[in-house]
Motif scaffolding. Structure first.
Motif, mmCIF file in Angstrom:
data_model
loop_
_atom_site.group_PDB
_atom_site.id
_atom_site.type_symbol
_atom_site.label_atom_id
_atom_site.label_comp_id
_atom_site.label_asym_id
_atom_site.label_seq_id
_atom_site.Cartn_x
_atom_site.Cartn_y
_atom_site.Cartn_z
ATOM 1 N N ALA A 1 0.833 -1.200 0.000
ATOM 2 C CA ALA A 1 0.000 0.000 0.000
ATOM 3 C C ALA A 1 0.870 1.254 0.000
ATOM 4 O O ALA A 1 0.417 2.321 -0.360
ATOM 5 N N GLY A 2 2.137 1.103 0.376
ATOM 6 C CA GLY A 2 3.030 2.241 0.441
ATOM 7 C C GLY A 2 3.356 2.860 -0.902
ATOM 8 O O GLY A 2 3.962 3.909 -0.968
ATOM 9 N N ALA A 3 2.952 2.225 -1.983
ATOM 10 C CA ALA A 3 3.213 2.787 -3.304
ATOM 11 C C ALA A 3 2.318 3.984 -3.584
ATOM 12 O O ALA A 3 2.538 4.706 -4.523
ATOM 13 N N PHE A 4 1.315 4.197 -2.759
ATOM 14 C CA PHE A 4 0.354 5.266 -2.982
ATOM 15 C C PHE A 4 0.476 6.326 -1.901
ATOM 16 O O PHE A 4 0.709 6.018 -0.745
ATOM 17 N N THR A 5 0.335 7.565 -2.297
ATOM 18 C CA THR A 5 0.340 8.670 -1.351
ATOM 19 C C THR A 5 -0.960 9.429 -1.526
ATOM 20 O O THR A 5 -1.756 9.130 -2.414
ATOM 21 N N LYS A 6 -1.172 10.439 -0.712
ATOM 22 C CA LYS A 6 -2.388 11.241 -0.829
ATOM 23 C C LYS A 6 -2.495 11.870 -2.212
ATOM 24 O O LYS A 6 -3.576 12.036 -2.746
ATOM 25 N N SER A 7 -1.364 12.231 -2.794
ATOM 26 C CA SER A 7 -1.395 12.888 -4.107
ATOM 27 C C SER A 7 -1.382 11.898 -5.267
ATOM 28 O O SER A 7 -1.452 12.302 -6.408
ATOM 29 N N GLY A 8 -1.290 10.622 -4.989
ATOM 30 C CA GLY A 8 -1.306 9.634 -6.064
ATOM 31 C C GLY A 8 -0.172 8.649 -5.973
ATOM 32 O O GLY A 8 0.416 8.450 -4.922
ATOM 33 N N VAL A 9 0.133 8.033 -7.080
ATOM 34 C CA VAL A 9 1.172 7.026 -7.162
ATOM 35 C C VAL A 9 2.527 7.693 -7.349
ATOM 36 O O VAL A 9 2.646 8.642 -8.105
ATOM 37 N N GLN A 10 3.527 7.194 -6.682
ATOM 38 C CA GLN A 10 4.887 7.716 -6.823
ATOM 39 C C GLN A 10 5.620 6.880 -7.867
ATOM 40 O O GLN A 10 6.429 6.015 -7.544
ATOM 41 N N LEU A 11 5.318 7.118 -9.138
ATOM 42 C CA LEU A 11 5.937 6.346 -10.209
ATOM 43 C C LEU A 11 7.384 6.774 -10.410
ATOM 44 O O LEU A 11 7.734 7.936 -10.229
ATOM 45 N N LEU A 12 8.204 5.816 -10.806
ATOM 46 C CA LEU A 12 9.628 6.077 -11.021
ATOM 47 C C LEU A 12 9.893 6.589 -12.432
ATOM 48 O O LEU A 12 9.160 6.270 -13.370
ATOM 49 N N THR A 13 10.981 7.316 -12.567
ATOM 50 C CA THR A 13 11.457 7.706 -13.888
ATOM 51 C C THR A 13 12.107 6.489 -14.546
ATOM 52 O O THR A 13 12.358 5.470 -13.883
ATOM 53 N N PHE A 14 12.423 6.607 -15.816
ATOM 54 C CA PHE A 14 13.105 5.522 -16.516
ATOM 55 C C PHE A 14 14.422 5.184 -15.809
ATOM 56 O O PHE A 14 14.715 4.018 -15.546
ATOM 57 N N ALA A 15 15.205 6.204 -15.481
ATOM 58 C CA ALA A 15 16.499 5.985 -14.826
ATOM 59 C C ALA A 15 16.316 5.286 -13.474
ATOM 60 O O ALA A 15 17.071 4.365 -13.140
ATOM 61 N N ASP A 16 15.320 5.713 -12.699
ATOM 62 C CA ASP A 16 15.074 5.092 -11.401
ATOM 63 C C ASP A 16 14.587 3.656 -11.547
ATOM 64 O O ASP A 16 14.925 2.786 -10.739
ATOM 65 N N THR A 17 13.794 3.395 -12.586
ATOM 66 C CA THR A 17 13.337 2.023 -12.838
ATOM 67 C C THR A 17 14.521 1.143 -13.204
ATOM 68 O O THR A 17 14.624 0.000 -12.749
ATOM 69 N N MET A 18 15.439 1.665 -14.003
ATOM 70 C CA MET A 18 16.633 0.901 -14.361
ATOM 71 C C MET A 18 17.478 0.630 -13.112
ATOM 72 O O MET A 18 18.060 -0.453 -12.972
ATOM 73 N N THR A 19 17.525 1.567 -12.188
ATOM 74 C CA THR A 19 18.250 1.355 -10.934
ATOM 75 C C THR A 19 17.576 0.251 -10.121
ATOM 76 O O THR A 19 18.258 -0.625 -9.568
ATOM 77 N N SER A 20 16.254 0.264 -10.072
ATOM 78 C CA SER A 20 15.514 -0.793 -9.382
ATOM 79 C C SER A 20 15.805 -2.149 -10.007
ATOM 80 O O SER A 20 16.026 -3.144 -9.307
ATOM 81 N N TYR A 21 15.808 -2.186 -11.327
ATOM 82 C CA TYR A 21 16.130 -3.419 -12.057
ATOM 83 C C TYR A 21 17.547 -3.877 -11.726
ATOM 84 O O TYR A 21 17.789 -5.061 -11.477
ATOM 85 N N THR A 22 18.497 -2.958 -11.741
ATOM 86 C CA THR A 22 19.896 -3.285 -11.459
ATOM 87 C C THR A 22 20.048 -3.851 -10.052
ATOM 88 O O THR A 22 20.752 -4.854 -9.847
ATOM 89 N N ASP A 23 19.386 -3.231 -9.086
ATOM 90 C CA ASP A 23 19.439 -3.725 -7.709
ATOM 91 C C ASP A 23 18.899 -5.153 -7.631
ATOM 92 O O ASP A 23 19.481 -6.017 -6.965
ATOM 93 N N CYS A 24 17.791 -5.380 -8.309
ATOM 94 C CA CYS A 24 17.174 -6.705 -8.327
ATOM 95 C C CYS A 24 18.115 -7.719 -8.976
ATOM 96 O O CYS A 24 18.379 -8.781 -8.421
ATOM 97 N N LEU A 25 18.634 -7.390 -10.135
ATOM 98 C CA LEU A 25 19.515 -8.307 -10.850
ATOM 99 C C LEU A 25 20.800 -8.572 -10.084
ATOM 100 O O LEU A 25 21.335 -9.677 -10.107
#
Length: 138
Positions: A106-130
């Motif tokens: 549920a932490g993915a949502f805030t009062k103002s909406g979803v805190q979506l990642l930028t492309f660069a941040d998504t790639m960082t998330s992917y890198t951490d996972c990999l």
């Protein structure tokens, strides 16, 4: 296949579909739709956003993940890209900022909406996972 080779192919695969600015625009537009509670726009953008990330990972990058010894499955998190598994260890790169302090998914949502990642941040998330998976492959 090494971690760096896998990350390079991952990035290239996603950039074949959209450039980084297009990924970021889609993320920004969807975030604004959530901020303004525009259910119609959310219904239009969210499936396109999720499907794009998931399709590239599952189909365009299939050979890359196979060569790295990583299995790809459907995500369990609503904003997950895929569930990646190697030697019994799994991880799931996300398209949003998740609250790891106890609120869980549920932490993915805030009062103002979803805190979506930028492309660069998504790639960082992917890198951490990999990185965690490649530790298991060694």
């Amino acid at each position: 296949m090494t971690l760096n080779e896998t990350i390079a192919r991952l990035r290239a695969g996603h950039l074949m579909v959209r450039d980084a600015q297009e990924w970021d625009k889609l993320s920004t537009d969807l975030g604004r739709a959530y901020d303004s509670n525009d259910d119609e726009l959310i219904a239009q953008l969210q499936p396109q956003f999720l499907q794009s990330w998931r399709t590239v990972t599952r189909y365009v990058l299939r050979d890359t993940f196979d060569a790295a010894g990583i299995a790809v499955a459907e995500p369990s998190h609503p904003w997950g890209i895929a569930r990646l598994t190697a030697n019994g260890t799994s991880c799931e790169p996300l398209l949003c900022q998740a609250d790891e302090t106890g609120a869980g998914r549920a932490g993915a949502f805030t009062k103002s909406g979803v805190q979506l990642l930028t492309f660069a941040d998504t790639m960082t998330s992917y890198t951490d996972c990999l990185s965690r998976l490649f530790d298991e492959l060694d």
